[in-house]
Design a protein around this motif. Structure first.
Motif, PDB file in Angstrom:
ATOM      1  N   MET A   6       0.835  -1.195   0.000  1.00 49.49           N
ATOM      2  CA  MET A   6       0.000   0.000   0.000  1.00 49.49           C
ATOM      3  C   MET A   6       0.871   1.246   0.000  1.00 49.49           C
ATOM      4  SD  MET A   6      -3.133  -1.137   2.520  1.00 49.49           S
ATOM      5  CE  MET A   6      -3.352   0.543   3.037  1.00 49.49           C
ATOM      6  N   HIS A   7       1.954   1.240   0.774  1.00 46.62           N
ATOM      7  CA  HIS A   7       2.846   2.399   0.804  1.00 46.62           C
ATOM      8  C   HIS A   7       3.487   2.613  -0.565  1.00 46.62           C
ATOM      9  CE1 HIS A   7       5.571   5.399   2.277  1.00 46.62           C
ATOM     10  NE2 HIS A   7       6.609   4.689   1.855  1.00 46.62           N
ATOM     11  N   HIS A   8       3.901   1.548  -1.207  1.00 47.36           N
ATOM     12  CA  HIS A   8       4.511   1.659  -2.529  1.00 47.36           C
ATOM     13  C   HIS A   8       3.503   2.193  -3.538  1.00 47.36           C
ATOM     14  CE1 HIS A   8       7.231   0.852  -5.797  1.00 47.36           C
ATOM     15  NE2 HIS A   8       6.317   0.109  -6.395  1.00 47.36           N
ATOM     16  N   ASP A   9       2.268   1.720  -3.478  1.00 45.38           N
ATOM     17  CA  ASP A   9       1.244   2.205  -4.400  1.00 45.38           C
ATOM     18  C   ASP A   9       0.955   3.684  -4.182  1.00 45.38           C
ATOM     19  OD1 ASP A   9       1.062  -0.312  -5.456  1.00 45.38           O
ATOM     20  OD2 ASP A   9      -0.747  -0.861  -4.328  1.00 45.38           O
ATOM     21  N   SER A  10       0.887   4.118  -2.926  1.00 47.49           N
ATOM     22  CA  SER A  10       0.609   5.527  -2.666  1.00 47.49           C
ATOM     23  C   SER A  10       1.780   6.401  -3.107  1.00 47.49           C
ATOM     24  CB  SER A  10       0.286   5.751  -1.194  1.00 47.49           C
ATOM     25  OG  SER A  10       1.409   5.472  -0.402  1.00 47.49           O
ATOM     26  N   THR A  11       3.002   5.905  -2.992  1.00 48.22           N
ATOM     27  CA  THR A  11       4.163   6.661  -3.462  1.00 48.22           C
ATOM     28  C   THR A  11       4.113   6.821  -4.973  1.00 48.22           C
ATOM     29  OG1 THR A  11       5.449   5.778  -1.635  1.00 48.22           O
ATOM     30  CG2 THR A  11       6.668   6.773  -3.431  1.00 48.22           C
ATOM     31  N   ASP A  12       3.756   5.763  -5.684  1.00 46.65           N
ATOM     32  CA  ASP A  12       3.625   5.865  -7.131  1.00 46.65           C
ATOM     33  C   ASP A  12       2.533   6.848  -7.511  1.00 46.65           C
ATOM     34  OD1 ASP A  12       5.624   4.039  -7.517  1.00 46.65           O
ATOM     35  OD2 ASP A  12       4.270   2.342  -7.882  1.00 46.65           O
ATOM     36  N   LEU A  13       1.438   6.816  -6.799  1.00 47.51           N
ATOM     37  CA  LEU A  13       0.338   7.722  -7.087  1.00 47.51           C
ATOM     38  C   LEU A  13       0.735   9.162  -6.808  1.00 47.51           C
ATOM     39  CD1 LEU A  13      -2.597   7.999  -7.961  1.00 47.51           C
ATOM     40  CD2 LEU A  13      -3.252   7.711  -5.571  1.00 47.51           C
ATOM     41  N   LEU A  14       1.464   9.401  -5.732  1.00 46.01           N
ATOM     42  CA  LEU A  14       1.909  10.749  -5.403  1.00 46.01           C
ATOM     43  C   LEU A  14       2.841  11.296  -6.470  1.00 46.01           C
ATOM     44  CD1 LEU A  14       2.020  13.130  -3.426  1.00 46.01           C
ATOM     45  CD2 LEU A  14       3.939  11.968  -2.332  1.00 46.01           C
ATOM     46  N   SER A  15       3.801  10.514  -6.900  1.00 45.46           N
ATOM     47  CA  SER A  15       4.737  10.994  -7.920  1.00 45.46           C
ATOM     48  C   SER A  15       4.020  11.246  -9.245  1.00 45.46           C
ATOM     49  CB  SER A  15       5.890  10.010  -8.099  1.00 45.46           C
ATOM     50  OG  SER A  15       5.410   8.774  -8.570  1.00 45.46           O
ATOM     51  N   THR A  16       3.061  10.410  -9.579  1.00 45.07           N
ATOM     52  CA  THR A  16       2.285  10.620 -10.803  1.00 45.07           C
ATOM     53  C   THR A  16       1.469  11.897 -10.710  1.00 45.07           C
ATOM     54  OG1 THR A  16       2.139   8.232 -11.104  1.00 45.07           O
ATOM     55  CG2 THR A  16       0.571   9.583 -12.322  1.00 45.07           C
ATOM     56  N   THR A  17       0.840  12.116  -9.571  1.00 44.43           N
ATOM     57  CA  THR A  17       0.024  13.316  -9.383  1.00 44.43           C
ATOM     58  C   THR A  17       0.873  14.571  -9.436  1.00 44.43           C
ATOM     59  OG1 THR A  17      -1.484  12.046  -7.988  1.00 44.43           O
ATOM     60  CG2 THR A  17      -1.602  14.433  -7.820  1.00 44.43           C
ATOM     61  N   LEU A  18       2.047  14.553  -8.807  1.00 43.83           N
ATOM     62  CA  LEU A  18       2.912  15.725  -8.824  1.00 43.83           C
ATOM     63  C   LEU A  18       3.439  16.029 -10.222  1.00 43.83           C
ATOM     64  CD1 LEU A  18       4.894  15.288  -5.490  1.00 43.83           C
ATOM     65  CD2 LEU A  18       3.059  16.900  -6.000  1.00 43.83           C
ATOM     66  N   SER A  19       3.775  14.999 -10.981  1.00 40.46           N
ATOM     67  CA  SER A  19       4.246  15.246 -12.340  1.00 40.46           C
ATOM     68  C   SER A  19       3.102  15.770 -13.219  1.00 40.46           C
ATOM     69  CB  SER A  19       4.860  13.990 -12.939  1.00 40.46           C
ATOM     70  OG  SER A  19       3.905  12.967 -13.019  1.00 40.46           O
ATOM     71  N   PHE A  20       1.890  15.256 -13.027  1.00 32.54           N
ATOM     72  CA  PHE A  20       0.729  15.748 -13.766  1.00 32.54           C
ATOM     73  C   PHE A  20       0.463  17.213 -13.424  1.00 32.54           C
ATOM     74  CE2 PHE A  20      -3.938  16.141 -14.272  1.00 32.54           C
ATOM     75  CZ  PHE A  20      -4.037  15.826 -15.617  1.00 32.54           C
ATOM     76  N   LEU A  21       0.584  17.567 -12.145  1.00 38.57           N
ATOM     77  CA  LEU A  21       0.398  18.947 -11.721  1.00 38.57           C
ATOM     78  C   LEU A  21       1.458  19.856 -12.344  1.00 38.57           C
ATOM     79  CD1 LEU A  21      -1.060  20.962  -9.798  1.00 38.57           C
ATOM     80  CD2 LEU A  21       0.664  20.352  -8.105  1.00 38.57           C
ATOM     81  N   ALA A  22       2.697  19.401 -12.385  1.00 33.40           N
ATOM     82  CA  ALA A  22       3.775  20.207 -12.963  1.00 33.40           C
ATOM     83  C   ALA A  22       3.548  20.456 -14.448  1.00 33.40           C
ATOM     84  CB  ALA A  22       5.117  19.512 -12.739  1.00 33.40           C
ATOM     85  N   VAL A  23       3.122  19.440 -15.172  1.00 31.72           N
ATOM     86  CA  VAL A  23       2.867  19.605 -16.606  1.00 31.72           C
ATOM     87  C   VAL A  23       1.711  20.582 -16.834  1.00 31.72           C
ATOM     88  CG1 VAL A  23       2.044  18.401 -18.672  1.00 31.72           C
ATOM     89  CG2 VAL A  23       3.839  17.393 -17.271  1.00 31.72           C
ATOM     90  N   ASN A  24       0.650  20.456 -16.053  1.00 29.92           N
ATOM     91  CA  ASN A  24      -0.482  21.357 -16.216  1.00 29.92           C
ATOM     92  C   ASN A  24      -0.121  22.791 -15.853  1.00 29.92           C
ATOM     93  OD1 ASN A  24      -2.574  19.781 -17.269  1.00 29.92           O
ATOM     94  ND2 ASN A  24      -2.855  18.799 -15.291  1.00 29.92           N
ATOM     95  N   LEU A  25       0.639  22.983 -14.772  1.00 34.52           N
ATOM     96  CA  LEU A  25       1.062  24.333 -14.422  1.00 34.52           C
ATOM     97  C   LEU A  25       1.948  24.933 -15.511  1.00 34.52           C
ATOM     98  CD1 LEU A  25       1.852  24.211 -10.609  1.00 34.52           C
ATOM     99  CD2 LEU A  25       0.105  25.550 -11.760  1.00 34.52           C
ATOM    100  N   LEU A  26       2.774  24.123 -16.112  1.00 34.55           N
ATOM    101  CA  LEU A  26       3.649  24.610 -17.168  1.00 34.55           C
ATOM    102  C   LEU A  26       2.858  25.153 -18.347  1.00 34.55           C
ATOM    103  CD1 LEU A  26       6.580  24.909 -18.122  1.00 34.55           C
ATOM    104  CD2 LEU A  26       6.366  22.657 -19.151  1.00 34.55           C
ATOM    105  N   TRP A  27       1.867  24.411 -18.832  1.00 33.19           N
ATOM    106  CA  TRP A  27       1.128  24.912 -19.981  1.00 33.19           C
ATOM    107  C   TRP A  27       0.235  26.088 -19.616  1.00 33.19           C
ATOM    108  CZ3 TRP A  27      -4.021  25.421 -20.665  1.00 33.19           C
ATOM    109  CH2 TRP A  27      -4.886  24.598 -19.972  1.00 33.19           C
ATOM    110  N   ILE A  28      -0.259  26.133 -18.374  1.00 27.18           N
ATOM    111  CA  ILE A  28      -1.060  27.284 -17.952  1.00 27.18           C
ATOM    112  C   ILE A  28      -0.177  28.532 -17.885  1.00 27.18           C
ATOM    113  CG2 ILE A  28      -2.304  28.268 -15.985  1.00 27.18           C
ATOM    114  CD1 ILE A  28      -3.446  25.433 -15.529  1.00 27.18           C
ATOM    115  N   PHE A  29       1.023  28.396 -17.329  1.00 23.95           N
ATOM    116  CA  PHE A  29       1.941  29.534 -17.281  1.00 23.95           C
ATOM    117  C   PHE A  29       2.320  30.003 -18.682  1.00 23.95           C
ATOM    118  CE2 PHE A  29       3.858  28.686 -12.799  1.00 23.95           C
ATOM    119  CZ  PHE A  29       2.753  29.287 -12.222  1.00 23.95           C
ATOM    120  N   ILE A  30       2.575  29.062 -19.591  1.00 28.59           N
ATOM    121  CA  ILE A  30       2.938  29.439 -20.961  1.00 28.59           C
ATOM    122  C   ILE A  30       1.770  30.138 -21.661  1.00 28.59           C
ATOM    123  CG2 ILE A  30       3.504  28.506 -23.237  1.00 28.59           C
ATOM    124  CD1 ILE A  30       5.281  26.445 -21.778  1.00 28.59           C
TER     125      ILE A  30
END
Length: 78
Positions: A6-30
């Motif tokens: 469960m800890h490993h799955d939540s870590t994968d989900l967190l990293s995926t969510t953070l990378s998705f947030l970074a990509v979305n913020l990047l295109w919004i800023f651009i």
């Protein structure tokens, strides 16, 4: 063993969510930069930073209140 999975799955989900947030913020800023210039982008970045700092202070205060009441501390990692 199940807790480790469960800890490993939540870590994968967190990293995926953070990378998705970074990509979305990047295109919004651009998009904002192309439409309105650099000033609104900087203002949005400063506003987001301020809100993140306020959230951190609020979490620290809640943790301190929980410590004084004898409640278990919040699980947070910074």
């Amino acid at each position: 063993m199940k807790r480790q999975d469960m800890h490993h799955d939540s870590t994968d989900l967190l990293s995926t969510t953070l990378s998705f947030l970074a990509v979305n913020l990047l295109w919004i800023f651009i998009a904002l930069w192309l439409l309105y210039g650099m000033v609104p982008v900087l203002l949005l970045a400063v506003a987001m930073n301020h809100m993140i700092n306020r959230l951190e202070v609020r979490m620290i205060r809640a943790e301190q209140r929980a410590d004084t009441r004898g409640a278990p501390p919040l699980n947070r990692r910074i």
